[in-house]
Design an enzyme around this catalytic site. Structure first.
Site, PDB file in Angstrom:
ATOM      1  N   LYS A  76       0.855  -1.190   0.000  1.00 12.74           N
ATOM      2  CA  LYS A  76       0.000   0.000   0.000  1.00 12.74           C
ATOM      3  C   LYS A  76       0.891   1.240   0.000  1.00 12.74           C
ATOM      4  O   LYS A  76       1.863   1.290   0.781  1.00 12.74           O
ATOM      5  CB  LYS A  76      -0.905  -0.029   1.239  1.00 12.74           C
ATOM      6  CG  LYS A  76      -1.912   1.107   1.330  1.00 12.74           C
ATOM      7  CD  LYS A  76      -2.821   0.967   2.562  1.00 12.74           C
ATOM      8  CE  LYS A  76      -3.872   2.065   2.617  1.00 12.74           C
ATOM      9  NZ  LYS A  76      -4.804   1.908   3.755  1.00 12.74           N
ATOM     10  N   SER A 121      -9.919   2.303   2.702  1.00 15.81           N
ATOM     11  CA  SER A 121      -8.975   2.969   1.830  1.00 15.81           C
ATOM     12  C   SER A 121      -8.016   2.028   1.106  1.00 15.81           C
ATOM     13  O   SER A 121      -7.419   2.434   0.120  1.00 15.81           O
ATOM     14  CB  SER A 121      -8.146   3.974   2.640  1.00 15.81           C
ATOM     15  OG  SER A 121      -7.328   3.311   3.579  1.00 15.81           O
ATOM     16  N   SER A 168     -10.291   0.184   7.003  1.00 15.03           N
ATOM     17  CA  SER A 168      -9.667   0.182   5.678  1.00 15.03           C
ATOM     18  C   SER A 168      -8.976  -1.103   5.258  1.00 15.03           C
ATOM     19  O   SER A 168      -8.565  -1.217   4.110  1.00 15.03           O
ATOM     20  CB  SER A 168      -8.655   1.318   5.573  1.00 15.03           C
ATOM     21  OG  SER A 168      -9.326   2.504   5.329  1.00 15.03           O
TER      22      SER A 168
HETATM   23  N1  GLN Z   1     -13.339   4.865   5.890  1.00 17.64           N
HETATM   24  C1  GLN Z   1     -12.737   5.355   7.091  1.00 17.64           C
HETATM   25  C2  GLN Z   1     -12.324   6.792   6.921  1.00 17.64           C
HETATM   26  O1  GLN Z   1     -12.504   7.316   5.852  1.00 17.64           O
HETATM   27  C3  GLN Z   1     -11.597   4.488   7.493  1.00 17.64           C
HETATM   28  C4  GLN Z   1     -10.356   4.732   6.744  1.00 17.64           C
HETATM   29  C5  GLN Z   1      -9.224   3.906   7.225  1.00 17.64           C
HETATM   30  O2  GLN Z   1      -9.405   2.925   7.944  1.00 17.64           O
HETATM   31  N2  GLN Z   1      -8.031   4.330   6.868  1.00 17.64           N
HETATM   32  O3  GLN Z   1     -11.859   7.405   7.839  1.00 17.64           O
END
Ligand code: GLN
Length: 489
Positions: A77, A157, A181
């Site tokens: 990532k 994400s 995410s």
């Molecule tokens: N969807 C969540 C956010 O936008 C979690 C994102 C994540 O876990 N990095 O904050």
């Protein structure tokens, strides 16, 4: 069977048996990546470095020095800093940032013999649930609904990580999870993802979003593969003050272990309005499978669940607004010119951050500001404490908790991108473990009526990933989920 269809475990076994070399395995993945550029999973391919690492791995193996992940090609990532390899967090502000150091987690993977194929797409600074906030454009889910060619989100994400694993563009990938995410993209793509206990994996060298919530973890093809990767990624790191100095078991030993006699909690608060009947049904299937495997099912209550999402969307932006203050155009990253220092800051940040990141910074700055701090930030911290206490109480009744991972299957690209609240609702079942610091794993357990994968989540006690892996192994075995995205790319 092509080399890219293998699981990580099968590939390592094949390498060990000298059925193929790491160079062959890596080359097969490089070709698959080149043929799948339409998915936009990789934002940077590093084929030369990959083949060089693979050749060195083959040489080590020839000398009898094989590590636990020796020769296995993985994706990273693009939130993990990689020495000499551009790391962007999928933002414009870091578009040309080349770190001079390696994140602890990735360095441990390379220490154990793994090979890096390239850097994977994500929501900008890991903020999002659909991979659509990426400066490099969205990732397309390899899965499509039956009889439709509508492009779906792989979730976010870690959308690039999940799509790459689902489409066989790597044997496994690193990911991060601040509010879901790792787990929601895993659920949307029919893959396995685990966010370990807060402090299991070092955050050093991972671009920070919300430091008290961020955790690294793997996305993989099977529960066993996830256990293999997490074993390598975990461990104490003096460079991260929140890293836990505790022994790391070999997590693979717990996959396949009997779950007989374990108590599995079913929280009644994880039934939300408008949840598709298929997800409720899948949850019931999961309960039945675990009963059959000898678990005792117990009803539990996590009464503060409904406050988790609002608390998360205060705590995470608050920490983000502070973490992202470092991008000022002075030390690294983008710099836009201006008449004076303030104007340089303003121009750089206005042009370098995307809309969702700006929204988080605005919210975060607001909830931390004098006069609102008590009403919002402090209140959210109190809710966070209550949520952790809910789990503490639950652990007096059960050994692990079973829930759905996400309230829907993968949705269409563009479907929620103009509605931040609808997007935030995706995280309703996942943010609780981040707020409480607990391990949570998502695994594919069935398909919906349109043929799209659905995930179940297993939540464990602090530092008890072992039980999480055992329960996940039992669900995986009973579910017998073998479906793959049909290749159209
Ligand atoms: N969807 C969540 C956010 O936008 C979690 C994102 C994540 O876990 N990095 O904050």
């Amino acid at each position: 069977m092509s080399l890219t269809n293998l699981t990580l475990k099968a590939a390592i076994d094949g390498l060990t048996a000298r059925e193929f070399t790491s160079v062959e395995l890596t080359r097969a993945h490089i070709e698959a990546i080149e043929a799948a550029r339409g998915l936009n999973a990789y934002i940077l391919e590093t084929p030369e470095q990959a083949l060089d690492m693979a050749a060195k791995s083959d040489a080590r193996r020839a000398l009898g020095e094989a590590g636990p992940l020796e020769g296995a090609p993985l994706g990273v990532k693009d939130l993990f800093c990689t020495n000499g390899v551009r790391t962007t967090a999928c933002s414009k502000i870091l578009e040309n940032f080349v770190p001079t150091y390696e994140s602890t987690v990735t360095s441990q993977l390379w220490r154990d013999g793994a090979v890096m194929l390239g850097k994977l797409n994500l929501d900008q600074f890991a903020m999002g649930s659909s991979n659509e906030t990426s400066y490099f454009g969205p990732v397309t889910n390899p899965w499509r609904a039956q009889g439709s060619n509508k492009a779906l989100t792989p979730g976010g994400s870690s959308g690039g990580s999940a799509a790459a694993v689902a489409a066989d563009l790597c044997l496994g990938a690193t990911a991060t999870d601040t509010g879901g995410s790792i787990r929601q993209p895993a659920a949307f793509t029919g893959t396995v993802g685990i966010k370990p206990t807060y402090g299991r994996c070092s955050r050093w060298g991972v671009v920070a979003f919300a430091s008290s919530l961020d955790q690294a973890g793997p996305i993989a093809k099977t529960v066993e593969d996830a256990a293999l990767l997490l074993t390598s990624m975990s461990g104490h790191d003096p460079k991260d003050s929140t890293s836990l100095d505790v022994p790391v078991p070999d997590f693979t030993q717990f996959v396949g272990k009997s779950v007989k006699g374990l108590k599995i909690g079913i929280p009644k608060e994880y039934r939300v309005d408008n949840m598709p009947a298929e997800i409720e049904k899948l949850w019931q299937d999961g309960i039945a499978w675990l009963k059959e495997a000898g678990c005792e099912i117990v009803d539990i209550s996590l009464p503060h669940t409904k406050y988790a999402l609002p608390a998360y969307y205060i705590v995470a932006p608050a920490e983000a607004s502070s973490n992202l203050a470092r991008y000022d155009g002075m030390r690294y990253g983008l710099r836009e010119e201006g008449a004076n220092l303030t104007e340089i800051y303003e121009n750089t940040r206005a042009s370098g951050f995307g809309d969702e990141v700006k929204r988080r910074i605005l919210i975060g700055t607001y909830v931390l500001s004098a006069g609102y701090y008590d009403a919002y930030y402090l209140k959210a911290l109190k809710v966070r404490r209550r949520i952790a206490e809910d789990f503490d109480n639950a652990w007096t009744k059960c050994d692990a908790i079973l829930t759905p991972t996400a309230p829907s299957a993968a949705f269409g690209l563009g479907e929620n991108s103009n509605d931040p609240i609808a997007m935030y609702l995706n995280d309703v079942f996942t943010v609780t473990t981040n707020l409480a610091g607990l391990p949570g794993l998502s695994l594919p357990a069935g398909l919906d009526a349109n043929g799209l994968p659905l995930g179940l989540q297993i939540i464990g006690k602090p530092l008890d990933e072992a039980t999480v892996f055992s329960v996940a192994g039992a669900v995986e075995k009973a579910a017998g989920f073998k479906a793959k995205a049909e290749k159209w790319w």
